[in-house]
Structures are given as structure tokens and as C-alpha cells.
Design an enzyme around this catalytic site. Structure first.
Site, mmCIF file in Angstrom:
data_model
loop_
_atom_site.group_PDB
_atom_site.id
_atom_site.type_symbol
_atom_site.label_atom_id
_atom_site.label_comp_id
_atom_site.label_asym_id
_atom_site.label_seq_id
_atom_site.Cartn_x
_atom_site.Cartn_y
_atom_site.Cartn_z
ATOM 1 N N ASP A 271 -13.115 -37.267 -126.297
ATOM 2 C CA ASP A 271 -13.551 -35.904 -125.978
ATOM 3 C C ASP A 271 -12.450 -34.930 -126.372
ATOM 4 O O ASP A 271 -11.351 -35.333 -126.759
ATOM 5 C CB ASP A 271 -13.891 -35.771 -124.476
ATOM 6 C CG ASP A 271 -15.007 -34.748 -124.247
ATOM 7 O OD1 ASP A 271 -16.034 -35.098 -123.618
ATOM 8 O OD2 ASP A 271 -14.876 -33.617 -124.758
ATOM 9 N N ILE A 272 -12.742 -33.645 -126.274
ATOM 10 C CA ILE A 272 -11.809 -32.599 -126.714
ATOM 11 C C ILE A 272 -10.632 -32.477 -125.748
ATOM 12 O O ILE A 272 -9.575 -31.958 -126.092
ATOM 13 C CB ILE A 272 -12.553 -31.246 -126.829
ATOM 14 C CG1 ILE A 272 -11.704 -30.207 -127.576
ATOM 15 C CG2 ILE A 272 -12.981 -30.732 -125.468
ATOM 16 C CD1 ILE A 272 -11.620 -30.425 -129.060
ATOM 17 N N GLN B 298 -22.076 -34.861 -119.114
ATOM 18 C CA GLN B 298 -22.972 -35.454 -118.096
ATOM 19 C C GLN B 298 -23.555 -36.779 -118.576
ATOM 20 O O GLN B 298 -23.492 -37.785 -117.865
ATOM 21 C CB GLN B 298 -24.122 -34.482 -117.790
ATOM 22 C CG GLN B 298 -25.088 -34.998 -116.741
ATOM 23 C CD GLN B 298 -26.438 -34.276 -116.712
ATOM 24 O OE1 GLN B 298 -26.775 -33.544 -117.629
ATOM 25 N NE2 GLN B 298 -27.206 -34.508 -115.676
ATOM 26 N N ILE C 73 -31.965 -33.892 -117.606
ATOM 27 C CA ILE C 73 -31.453 -35.149 -117.067
ATOM 28 C C ILE C 73 -30.803 -34.899 -115.712
ATOM 29 O O ILE C 73 -29.959 -34.007 -115.574
ATOM 30 C CB ILE C 73 -30.413 -35.782 -118.017
ATOM 31 C CG1 ILE C 73 -30.978 -35.941 -119.429
ATOM 32 C CG2 ILE C 73 -29.938 -37.135 -117.456
ATOM 33 C CD1 ILE C 73 -32.112 -36.910 -119.583
ATOM 34 N N TYR D 86 -29.613 -23.210 -129.052
ATOM 35 C CA TYR D 86 -29.522 -24.657 -128.796
ATOM 36 C C TYR D 86 -30.737 -25.382 -129.390
ATOM 37 O O TYR D 86 -30.603 -26.355 -130.124
ATOM 38 C CB TYR D 86 -29.460 -24.879 -127.288
ATOM 39 C CG TYR D 86 -29.531 -26.316 -126.823
ATOM 40 C CD1 TYR D 86 -30.629 -26.766 -126.097
ATOM 41 C CD2 TYR D 86 -28.504 -27.214 -127.088
ATOM 42 C CE1 TYR D 86 -30.700 -28.067 -125.639
ATOM 43 C CE2 TYR D 86 -28.566 -28.523 -126.636
ATOM 44 C CZ TYR D 86 -29.659 -28.939 -125.903
ATOM 45 O OH TYR D 86 -29.728 -30.238 -125.454
#
Ligand code: VAH
Length: 321
Positions: A34-35, A12, A172, A142
Site C-alpha cells: 500500500d502507499i 476495506q 460491501i 468513480y
């Protein structure tokens, strides 16, 4: 000319951060990684690499191939998903941070941005206008990874002189890329559902006040702290960052000013306990004093922008469907 690498560019925040950095520095100076390559907009709009954030050699190869000197490490498993896969959350969030910190310690790269979160705070933290320095007993995996990560960032700066800078992002809100696995995701989903269905069942209760921020503010804060003179960065764990705080009920009322027949209901799930452990508002005076942070979007302005943009997005997709 040294380049910038965004690891987790498909997420995001990462996806919008990549577009902004390409605007500011030129697409040729910004490598998105990215993966996987599922975010086709990202893959087709500039340099893209498959990088596994947990694999040191994967990151090192990309850094050497593209002469990277700055890494924005945006890959992480967020709060809700982290509670379902605690060991995976720990491994991803910590392995990736150590790999990037060690690249800087070994002078292979020079600068790091690493996102922390208001999730570093817990139920024993003062919840109103939470101070920069206070009790931090996070109750989510987290939040634990972000609290420990902050300690390591400060240690690597003090011990090895690593230039790592960090922000404790609130929730966000954005319209371009859907979030994934967060507790604050309701505040994004609600806008999509309001336009598509004119109704939304919130997974947080009506009076759950949380610190939030529109994506444009979050991106600007990220670029501002990275461009600030080193001597102005007094905090090398992570800066409190804030803009607005609101409840599901308040965002519903803001939406109703644009969609008068919007119907809001409440069905709290496991994420309610996560949200209840977090502050309701944040004191970010250190960021405002040290490097002139200031937010631009309040709830009304953000809601107007979200609804305008999503109406365009869904109208466009209807035309093309
Ligand atoms: C989450 N969006 O919900 C993230 C964020 C403050 C919350 O870190 O997990």
C-alpha cells in the site's frame, strides 16, 4: 514459487482479501502493498511493501523482488471522495490499471484481479434486476473510471490475451476495516454507531434501496473467479455480482432485533444524488451460471454477525483502554 501481490492491501476489501489469501496460499506467498504502512495488523502479519499504485517502477520493483505472477489491484478512489477530487480519482484509478495491464501484456505477470462496481451503471440503466449487458451512463467520476476500466480489461484480454478477471462489487459491509470515501459506507457506520451510541443519522434517505454484500461473500466470490478454469470466464469486462438489496430503513429494523432501543434518523447529504443514480438490485445470473457463484449471507445473517463481532471488538478495546 510465484507469489501474489495485493496493491491497496490496506483498504476495506484489500485488508480482508490479504488475510484470506494468506490463509489459502500461505503467508510466505502473499505480499501486501500500500502507499503507507498505517495498517499495522497487515504490516505485522506477513510480507509488506510500500508501493505507489500510480508509479510503474514502484510496482515493477516489487514484482521483481518477490517473483510475483498474480496481482489483485485493490487501490482506488471511491465514489464520494472521487466527486471531491475528480482528476485525482481519474489518475489513480486509471494509471494503476494501465500499469498492471501492461505488466501482464509484457508477460511480466500472468494473472490480474481488478474490481469494478455497480457504480458503472447510471440513472438511465434499468434499476431493478439490472442485467449484465445494459445501458451504462455513469454520472460519477468513480463510475466512469470503472466503466472505462472494464472496456480496457476486455480489450487487453482480446488483443493481448491478458488473463484479467473482474467483479462489479455492490456495497460491501464488513467489521474489520472501516471503508473510506464510499456512498454505501452508511451500511457499515450504522452498525458501529448502533453499538457505541444506540443511534445513527443516515446520510441516505430511508427508502434508498442499494445492492449490498457481506465481506465474506465478496472475498469468496473474488477467490472463486480467480480459481475458476479460464474457459468458464465468458465475460472479460466485469461480472455483475449480487447478494442482497436493502434500504436504510430495512437495515435499521434488522438492527433493532438485536438492539431494541436503537434510534435511526435521516439527514441525506451529497451522497444521496450518487445513490439515486445507481440500481436498486442486480441480476448476477451470468456469474451463477459461468462459475457457480452463490451468496451465503442475507440481511438477517449479516446483521447478527456484524453485531456479534463488533460487540467483541469494542468490549476488547474497552478492556485494553
Ligand atoms: C462506493 N463502496 O460506495 C463503493 C462501491 C457500489 C459502491 O463501489 O463508492
Amino acid at each position: 514459487m510465484p507469489k501474489i501481490l495485493i496493491i491497496g492491501a490496506g483498504g476495506q476489501i484489500g485488508s480482508e482479501l490479504t488475510l484470506k489469501l494468506r490463509d489459502v496460499h500461505g503467508p510466505e506467498r502473499v505480499v501486501a502493498a500500500d502507499i503507507n504502512d498505517k495498517n499495522t495488523d497487515l504490516v505485522n502479519s506477513g510480507i509488506f511493501e510500500i508501493v505507489d499504485a500510480q508509479d510503474y517502477e514502484s510496482i515493477l520493483n516489487c514484482v521483481k523482488k518477490h517473483d510475483i505472477d498474480t496481482i489483485y489491484l485493490m487501490a482506488a478512489m471511491l465514489s464520494a471522495t472521487g466527486e471531491k477530487f475528480p482528476v485525482k480519482a481519474w489518475d489513480l484509478n486509471m494509471d494503476s490499471l494501465f500499469h498492471v495491464l501492461n505488466l501482464a501484456k509484457d508477460n511480466i505477470i500472468k494473472h490480474i484481479f481488478w474490481p469494478s462496481s455497480i457504480a458503472v451503471f447510471g440513472p438511465t440503466t434499468p434499476s431493478k434486476r439490472t442485467p449484465q449487458h445494459t445501458i451504462m451512463e455513469p454520472t460519477t467520476v468513480y463510475g466512469i473510471t470503472k466503466q472505462v476500466g472494464e472496456r480496457w480489461c476486455e480489450y487487453y484480454h482480446n488483443k493481448y490475451g491478458v488473463d484479467v478477471r473482474s467483479l462489479r462489487y455492490p456495497g460491501i459491509i464488513s467489521w474489520k476495516t472501516m471503508p473510506g470515501g464510499g456512498t454505501t459506507d452508511y451500511a457499515v457506520e450504522i452498525y458501529h454507531k448502533a453499538i457505541l451510541d444506540k443511534r445513527y443519522a443516515s446520510f441516505l434517505s430511508k427508502d434508498t434501496e442499494l445492492p449490498m454484500m457481506f465481506m465474506e461473500d465478496a472475498i469468496r466470490a473474488t477467490l472463486d473467479i480467480m480459481e475458476a478454469p479460464a474457459e468458464t470466464i465468458k465475460i472479460r469486462s466485469s461480472y455483475n455480482l449480487s447478494a442482497i438489496s436493502f434500504t436504510p430503513s430495512e437495515i435499521s429494523e434488522a438492527i433493532k432485533k438485536h438492539i431494541s432501543d436503537f434510534d435511526m434518523s435521516y439527514a441525506p447529504d451529497f451522497r444521496q444524488a450518487i445513490a439515486d443514480s445507481w440500481p436498486s438490485s442486480i441480476d448476477d445470473s451470468s456469474a451463477r451460471t459461468d462459475w457457480n457463484w452463490a451468496h451465503h449471507f442475507d440481511l438477517e445473517k449479516m446483521t447478527a454477525e456484524m453485531i456479534t463481532r463488533l460487540r467483541e471488538k469494542y468490549k476488547h478495546s474497552e478492556i485494553n483502554s
